[in-house]
Design a protein around this motif. Structure first.
Motif, short mmCIF file in Angstrom:
data_model
loop_
_atom_site.label_atom_id
_atom_site.label_comp_id
_atom_site.label_asym_id
_atom_site.label_seq_id
_atom_site.Cartn_x
_atom_site.Cartn_y
_atom_site.Cartn_z
N GLY A 49 0.81 -1.22 0.00
CA GLY A 49 0.00 0.00 0.00
C GLY A 49 0.84 1.26 0.00
N ARG A 50 1.91 1.26 0.74
CA ARG A 50 2.76 2.46 0.81
C ARG A 50 3.55 2.67 -0.49
N ILE A 51 3.92 1.58 -1.14
CA ILE A 51 4.56 1.71 -2.46
C ILE A 51 3.56 2.29 -3.46
N MET A 52 2.32 1.78 -3.43
CA MET A 52 1.30 2.27 -4.35
C MET A 52 0.94 3.72 -4.06
N ALA A 53 0.83 4.07 -2.79
CA ALA A 53 0.49 5.45 -2.43
C ALA A 53 1.56 6.42 -2.90
N ASP A 54 2.81 5.99 -2.80
CA ASP A 54 3.93 6.81 -3.29
C ASP A 54 3.75 7.11 -4.78
N GLY A 55 3.44 6.08 -5.56
CA GLY A 55 3.27 6.27 -6.98
C GLY A 55 2.00 7.01 -7.35
N LEU A 56 0.90 6.70 -6.66
CA LEU A 56 -0.37 7.36 -6.96
C LEU A 56 -0.32 8.85 -6.67
N GLN A 57 0.43 9.22 -5.66
CA GLN A 57 0.56 10.64 -5.32
C GLN A 57 1.14 11.41 -6.50
N GLN A 62 -1.88 14.82 -6.32
CA GLN A 62 -2.43 15.20 -5.02
C GLN A 62 -1.91 14.23 -3.95
N PRO A 63 -1.91 14.65 -2.67
CA PRO A 63 -1.44 13.73 -1.62
C PRO A 63 -2.29 12.48 -1.55
N VAL A 64 -1.64 11.35 -1.30
CA VAL A 64 -2.31 10.08 -1.06
C VAL A 64 -1.75 9.51 0.24
N VAL A 265 -14.46 9.02 -13.03
CA VAL A 265 -13.53 9.03 -11.89
C VAL A 265 -12.80 7.69 -11.82
N ALA A 266 -13.54 6.59 -11.97
CA ALA A 266 -12.92 5.27 -11.93
C ALA A 266 -11.90 5.11 -13.05
N THR A 267 -12.21 5.66 -14.21
CA THR A 267 -11.28 5.60 -15.35
C THR A 267 -10.00 6.36 -15.05
N LYS A 268 -10.14 7.54 -14.44
CA LYS A 268 -8.97 8.34 -14.09
C LYS A 268 -8.11 7.61 -13.05
N LEU A 269 -8.76 6.99 -12.07
CA LEU A 269 -8.03 6.25 -11.04
C LEU A 269 -7.33 5.04 -11.66
N ASN A 270 -8.00 4.37 -12.57
CA ASN A 270 -7.39 3.23 -13.24
C ASN A 270 -6.16 3.66 -14.03
N SER A 271 -6.26 4.78 -14.72
CA SER A 271 -5.10 5.30 -15.47
C SER A 271 -3.93 5.60 -14.55
N ALA A 272 -4.25 6.12 -13.36
CA ALA A 272 -3.19 6.43 -12.40
C ALA A 272 -2.51 5.15 -11.92
N VAL A 273 -3.29 4.09 -11.65
CA VAL A 273 -2.71 2.82 -11.23
C VAL A 273 -1.81 2.25 -12.32
N LYS A 274 -2.25 2.34 -13.57
CA LYS A 274 -1.44 1.85 -14.68
C LYS A 274 -0.10 2.59 -14.76
#
Length: 327
Positions: A49-57, A62-64, A265-274
């Motif tokens: 989770g912390r690795i993903m939060a680092d990247g998602l931020q 925006q802060p995650v 919103v879900a599409t934008k979040l999915n793009s961020a995860v990718k």
């Protein structure tokens, strides 16, 4: 208006990176995003989770922040996200335990499928069958032999009733004809501490949790529950090589939003995860803890939805047949 602002920024700065941040700031997320980890700090899901939060931020601009909400094999934190506002600012890093096993093992006040919007699979994580350093075995056949000679003497830690560590251990008992007792913890992090301390004997652990201890030589890793060895720990044999052919057990992590989250919103979040899963720096960190990254085809909301439903069809009958019930 937003388009004109973006073009003006490009012309003024000569850079698209500023534009991306500006556009993100105008859209979703518009403030800090909370990534709920439904297990304790220091455990494998927390690490991922912390690795993903680092990247998602970085990807979202925006802060995650990670918020640990442990308890009842992750169902407390999962239930909280199910009841959260569906605005894209609260997400959960769930697992096969929280979004598959718990649906069969617990009487939940939410539906593990209907109350969540799938975003993306994140990582696959085989288990490591680990024992304490002082247990008088050096490989898996010796462990099985010792367990048969000492029924109900050994103690296995679990991350809670119906957790991956519990379900796989129950399956192991059925396949090998062994018996040992279980001690539930509030997550694999605390369970690992007791394995290192010698207070429990066995832990069917996620690679992400075991790898640091394997490198420090504080536990014995007898086998990995996959068809191929882990790239970051090639010295650990597979269950096939260790004599327990076909005992494959693959945990997985994925991100969901509350049901009702807008498609855009879900599409934008999915793009961020990718974007995160394409970042070589973050991929290296995930590989170091034994994670296997889903293919691009698997990194879609539709793929996660199908994968989760397939896992439910596979595991719910097993859990119910074993009469695994959480309180």
């Amino acid at each position: 208006m937003l388009f004109r602002l973006a073009i003006a920024t490009i012309l003024a700065t000569g850079s698209t990176s500023v534009t991306l941040n500006r556009v993100n700031a105008q859209g979703v997320p518009a403030r800090t995003t909370t990534l709920v980890v439904p297990f304790p700090a220091g455990g494998p899901t927390d690490t991922i989770g912390r690795i993903m939060a680092d990247g998602l931020q970085t990807a979202l601009g925006q802060p995650v922040v990670v918020e640990n909400v442990p308890g009842a094999t992750g169902s407390i934190g999962t239930g909280r996200v199910a009841r959260s506002e569906a605005d894209g600012h609260t997400l959960i890093l769930g697992t096969v335990a929280t979004h598959v096993f718990n649906g069969a093992a617990y009487e939940l006040k939410y539906d593990v499928v209907k109350d969540f919007e799938p975003i993306s699979l994140v990582a696959f994580d085989p288990q490591i069958i680990a024992v304490k350093k002082t247990l008088p075995v050096s490989d898996l056949p010796q462990l099985i032999k010792w367990l048969k000679e000492n029924p109900d003497k050994a103690v296995a830690g679990t991350a809670g009733v119906g957790s991956t560590s519990h379900v796989s251990a129950v399956k192991f008992q059925a396949l090998t004809g062994t018996q040992f007792r279980f001690v539930p913890y509030r997550g694999l992090g605390p369970a690992m501490l007791d394995l290192v301390g010698g207070h429990i004997d066995i832990l069917f652990d996620l690679a992400a949790n075991s790898m640091p201890q394997v490198r420090q030589d504080t536990i014995k890793a007898l086998a990995v529950t996959s068809a191929s060895r882990i790239a970051s720990a090639p010295e650990i044999p597979t269950v096939d090589e260790a004599g327990l052919r076909g005992f494959y057990f693959l945990n997985w992590h994925a991100i969901w939003a509350p049901r009702g989250t807008a498609t855009a919103v879900a599409t934008k979040l999915n793009s961020a995860v990718k974007r995160v899963l394409a970042d070589q720096r973050l991929l290296k960190r995930l590989a170091e803890i034994g994670q296997q990254i889903p293919t691009l085809e698997q990194q879609t909301p539709k793929a996660l939805d199908k994968y989760q439903k397939d896992e439910i069809a596979r595991w719910w009958p097993v859990i119910k047949a074993a009469n695994i019930k959480g309180e």
